[in-house]
Design a protein around this motif. Structure first.
Motif, PDB file in Angstrom:
ATOM      1  N   UNK A 180       4.998  -4.639  11.710  1.00 55.69           N
ATOM      2  CA  UNK A 180       4.999  -5.758  10.921  1.00 55.69           C
ATOM      3  C   UNK A 180       3.730  -6.535  10.808  1.00 55.69           C
ATOM      4  N   UNK A 181       2.834  -6.039   9.806  1.00 54.27           N
ATOM      5  CA  UNK A 181       1.457  -6.597   9.904  1.00 54.27           C
ATOM      6  C   UNK A 181       0.917  -7.423   8.830  1.00 54.27           C
ATOM      7  N   UNK A 182       0.884  -8.680   8.950  1.00 51.26           N
ATOM      8  CA  UNK A 182       0.768 -10.087   7.908  1.00 51.26           C
ATOM      9  C   UNK A 182      -0.865 -10.322   8.313  1.00 51.26           C
ATOM     10  N   UNK A 183      -1.504  -9.573   9.401  1.00 47.70           N
ATOM     11  CA  UNK A 183      -2.850 -10.118   9.672  1.00 47.70           C
ATOM     12  C   UNK A 183      -4.079  -9.331   8.930  1.00 47.70           C
ATOM     13  N   UNK A 184      -3.792  -7.820   9.050  1.00 46.16           N
ATOM     14  CA  UNK A 184      -4.363  -7.214   8.306  1.00 46.16           C
ATOM     15  C   UNK A 184      -5.837  -6.535   8.700  1.00 46.16           C
ATOM     16  N   UNK A 185      -7.115  -7.172   8.331  1.00 41.48           N
ATOM     17  CA  UNK A 185      -8.116  -6.333   8.886  1.00 41.48           C
ATOM     18  C   UNK A 185      -8.479  -6.229  10.197  1.00 41.48           C
ATOM     19  N   UNK A 186      -8.093  -7.295  11.044  1.00 36.33           N
ATOM     20  CA  UNK A 186      -8.190  -7.303  12.504  1.00 36.33           C
ATOM     21  C   UNK A 186      -7.382  -6.190  13.109  1.00 36.33           C
TER      22      UNK A 186
ATOM     23  N   UNK B  29      -2.859  -0.929  14.753  1.00 32.10           N
ATOM     24  CA  UNK B  29      -1.437  -0.625  14.501  1.00 32.10           C
ATOM     25  C   UNK B  29      -0.918   0.756  14.340  1.00 32.10           C
ATOM     26  N   UNK B  30      -1.849   1.524  13.641  1.00 34.38           N
ATOM     27  CA  UNK B  30      -1.594   2.959  13.449  1.00 34.38           C
ATOM     28  C   UNK B  30      -1.324   3.700  14.761  1.00 34.38           C
ATOM     29  N   UNK B  31      -2.162   3.215  15.764  1.00 39.40           N
ATOM     30  CA  UNK B  31      -2.234   4.013  17.058  1.00 39.40           C
ATOM     31  C   UNK B  31      -0.919   3.248  17.785  1.00 39.40           C
ATOM     32  N   UNK B  32      -0.337   2.489  17.542  1.00 37.96           N
ATOM     33  CA  UNK B  32       0.938   1.902  18.121  1.00 37.96           C
ATOM     34  C   UNK B  32       2.250   2.290  18.006  1.00 37.96           C
ATOM     35  N   UNK B  33       2.236   3.279  16.804  1.00 38.20           N
ATOM     36  CA  UNK B  33       3.468   3.767  16.106  1.00 38.20           C
ATOM     37  C   UNK B  33       4.045   4.820  16.998  1.00 38.20           C
ATOM     38  N   UNK B  34       5.355   5.013  17.010  1.00 36.42           N
ATOM     39  CA  UNK B  34       5.898   6.467  17.239  1.00 36.42           C
ATOM     40  C   UNK B  34       5.497   7.511  16.145  1.00 36.42           C
ATOM     41  N   UNK B  35       5.928   8.746  16.393  1.00 38.44           N
ATOM     42  CA  UNK B  35       6.140   9.716  15.282  1.00 38.44           C
ATOM     43  C   UNK B  35       7.035   9.361  14.415  1.00 38.44           C
ATOM     44  N   UNK B  36       6.526   9.239  13.160  1.00 43.18           N
ATOM     45  CA  UNK B  36       7.400   8.879  11.802  1.00 43.18           C
ATOM     46  C   UNK B  36       7.412   7.315  11.790  1.00 43.18           C
ATOM     47  N   UNK B  37       6.651   6.792  12.605  1.00 38.90           N
ATOM     48  CA  UNK B  37       6.953   5.187  12.638  1.00 38.90           C
ATOM     49  C   UNK B  37       6.175   4.731  11.211  1.00 38.90           C
ATOM     50  N   UNK B  38       6.894   3.437  11.153  1.00 39.99           N
ATOM     51  CA  UNK B  38       6.438   2.746   9.858  1.00 39.99           C
ATOM     52  C   UNK B  38       5.292   1.653  10.139  1.00 39.99           C
ATOM     53  N   UNK B  39       4.150   1.680   9.117  1.00 38.76           N
ATOM     54  CA  UNK B  39       3.044   0.668   9.138  1.00 38.76           C
ATOM     55  C   UNK B  39       3.643  -0.427   7.975  1.00 38.76           C
ATOM     56  N   UNK B  40       4.037  -1.567   8.225  1.00 31.19           N
ATOM     57  CA  UNK B  40       4.343  -2.372   7.048  1.00 31.19           C
ATOM     58  C   UNK B  40       3.132  -3.431   6.806  1.00 31.19           C
ATOM     59  N   UNK B  41       2.287  -3.043   5.958  1.00 29.45           N
ATOM     60  CA  UNK B  41       1.227  -4.131   5.829  1.00 29.45           C
ATOM     61  C   UNK B  41       1.435  -5.332   4.846  1.00 29.45           C
ATOM     62  N   UNK B  42       2.010  -6.441   5.280  1.00 28.42           N
ATOM     63  CA  UNK B  42       2.459  -7.181   4.174  1.00 28.42           C
ATOM     64  C   UNK B  42       1.736  -8.526   4.072  1.00 28.42           C
ATOM     65  N   UNK B  43       0.508  -8.556   4.593  1.00 30.25           N
ATOM     66  CA  UNK B  43      -0.518  -9.594   4.196  1.00 30.25           C
ATOM     67  C   UNK B  43      -1.678  -9.319   4.914  1.00 30.25           C
ATOM     68  N   UNK B  44      -2.753 -10.503   4.857  1.00 33.23           N
ATOM     69  CA  UNK B  44      -4.195 -10.163   5.185  1.00 33.23           C
ATOM     70  C   UNK B  44      -4.779 -11.200   5.459  1.00 33.23           C
TER      71      UNK B  44
END
Ligand SMILES: NC(=O)c1ccc[n+]([C@@H]2O[C@H](COP(=O)([O-])OP(=O)(O)OC[C@H]3O[C@@H](n4cnc5c(N)ncnc54)[C@H](OP(=O)(O)O)[C@@H]3O)[C@@H](O)[C@H]2O)c1
Length: 311
Positions: free
Chosen positions: A201-207, A212-227
């Motif tokens: 759950x990423x509301x931080x964005x650029x940094x 975050x993509x590297x921290x996910x398990x197979x078929x994991x979800x990146x939820x970019x909800x803010x920046x």
């Protein structure tokens, strides 16, 4: 009535307290006397400009709680333009009745960030028992609520924060592990036995987005909800396949409360959580004329939990 205007887009200095006639409700609208105003990171995007929120000159902000002028009924809202004010003309369909056991301050503090935390945990990625999830900026407004809601669903939370004081707050909200931003993906791998997290759950964005993509398990979800740190660089979708067939969502609360029925249901679910003990932490209250200082504090990462303006 007094209100906080921005005459042009820019930094906190463009916010100005002005005296104006009371707003006149149009069709389907009512005049509301505002008792507490919710400050959200979206207000910073609105003030900065770039196609988000009202165009200046305008009154900034969208969230608050108060009483309908004619009837005295207590209501709260998360999407009424011009909310940094002593009075607003609000469409009835955007108002949520506030139950007796909930103060106007708590209603104004909880509605926008609480409904956001709720759809993130229940819909963007429905957290299931035992899931590891990452909550960035976990001591912030959305972060503290999302951490608590993730725990009620049986999730295991790895929180990120920038200071030890914020780490302590994230722990008290139920975070199982708290890490700094530096090298967080590697820490997540270690903590999850090499597997990775079910969702970020990423509301931080650029940094944080790339790592975050590297921290996910197979078929994991990146939820970019803010920046809060800026927009991440563009993503080539082809990269998602070798990274583990990942999903990416860029959600907004507006989708999840787009009809009066959806708003009512989501607000009801949140009020039930509050009734069951969800802690709504008000990190700071500022008088209306201190809106500029509140924005400075928020952008400088000096705040925790929810910020309110009191008219
Ligand atoms: N899509 C939606 O439906 C929706 C709805 C509501 C909110 N949001 C988003 O959720 C995020 C959190 O909103 P909020 O109102 O609850 O704010 P907040 O989390 O209380 O404040 C932002 C926090 O982000 C962290 N941060 C990391 N890098 C930052 C940087 N470069 N500049 C500023 N802050 C930085 C800071 O925590 P640390 O110091 O611990 O890093 C800061 O306290 C925002 O991106 C907001 O736009 C999205």
């Amino acid at each position: 009535m007094r209100a906080i205007y921005f005459e042009r887009n820019g930094g906190p200095e463009v916010l100005e307290l002005k005296e104006r006639p009371a707003p006149e409700p149009g069709d389907g609208e009512v005049l509301v006397d505002v008792e507490a105003i919710g400050i959200n990171y979206r207000d910073v995007y609105e003030r900065n400009g770039g196609g988000y929120g009202s165009e200046p000159p305008a009154i900034i902000g969208v969230e608050g709680a108060g009483r309908i002028h004619e009837t005295g009924q207590r209501v709260a809202w998360a999407n009424v333009a011009g909310s940094y004010a002593e009075q607003v003309a609000a469409p009835r369909k955007l108002l949520v009745p506030v139950p007796d056991g909930v103060s106007s301050e708590v209603a104004a503090a909880a509605l926008l960030q609480g409904m956001t935390a709720h759809y993130l945990a229940a819909d963007s990625y429905p957290i299931a028992d035992g899931d590891w999830v990452i909550v960035h900026a976990a001591a912030g407004g959305v972060g503290l609520l999302l951490t608590q809601i993730a725990k009620t669903r049986g999730g295991r939370v790895i929180a990120t924060t920038s200071t030890e004081e914020k780490a302590e707050l994230a722990r008290s909200a139920g975070a199982d592990e708290v890490v700094g931003y530096e090298g967080f993906a590697e820490r997540v791998r270690e903590l999850t036995g090499g597997e990775g997290a079910a969702a970020v759950y990423d509301g931080v964005g650029k940094t944080t987005f790339e790592e975050g993509l590297k921290a996910l398990r197979p078929t994991g979800r990146m939820i970019l909800y803010g920046a809060a740190s800026g927009q991440p660089d563009p993503l080539h979708l082809a990269r998602l396949a070798p990274a583990g067939s990942l999903y990416v969502q860029r959600p907004t609360l507006q989708t999840y409360i787009r009809t009066p029925e959806l708003l009512r249901e989501r607000a009801q679910a949140l009020l039930e959580l509050i009734d069951a003990g969800l802690e709504v932490r008000i990190g700071a209250r500022y008088p209306l004329d201190q809106a500029r200082r509140a924005h400075e504090d928020l952008e400088a990462r000096r705040t925790t939990g929810k910020l309110l303006l009191i008219p």
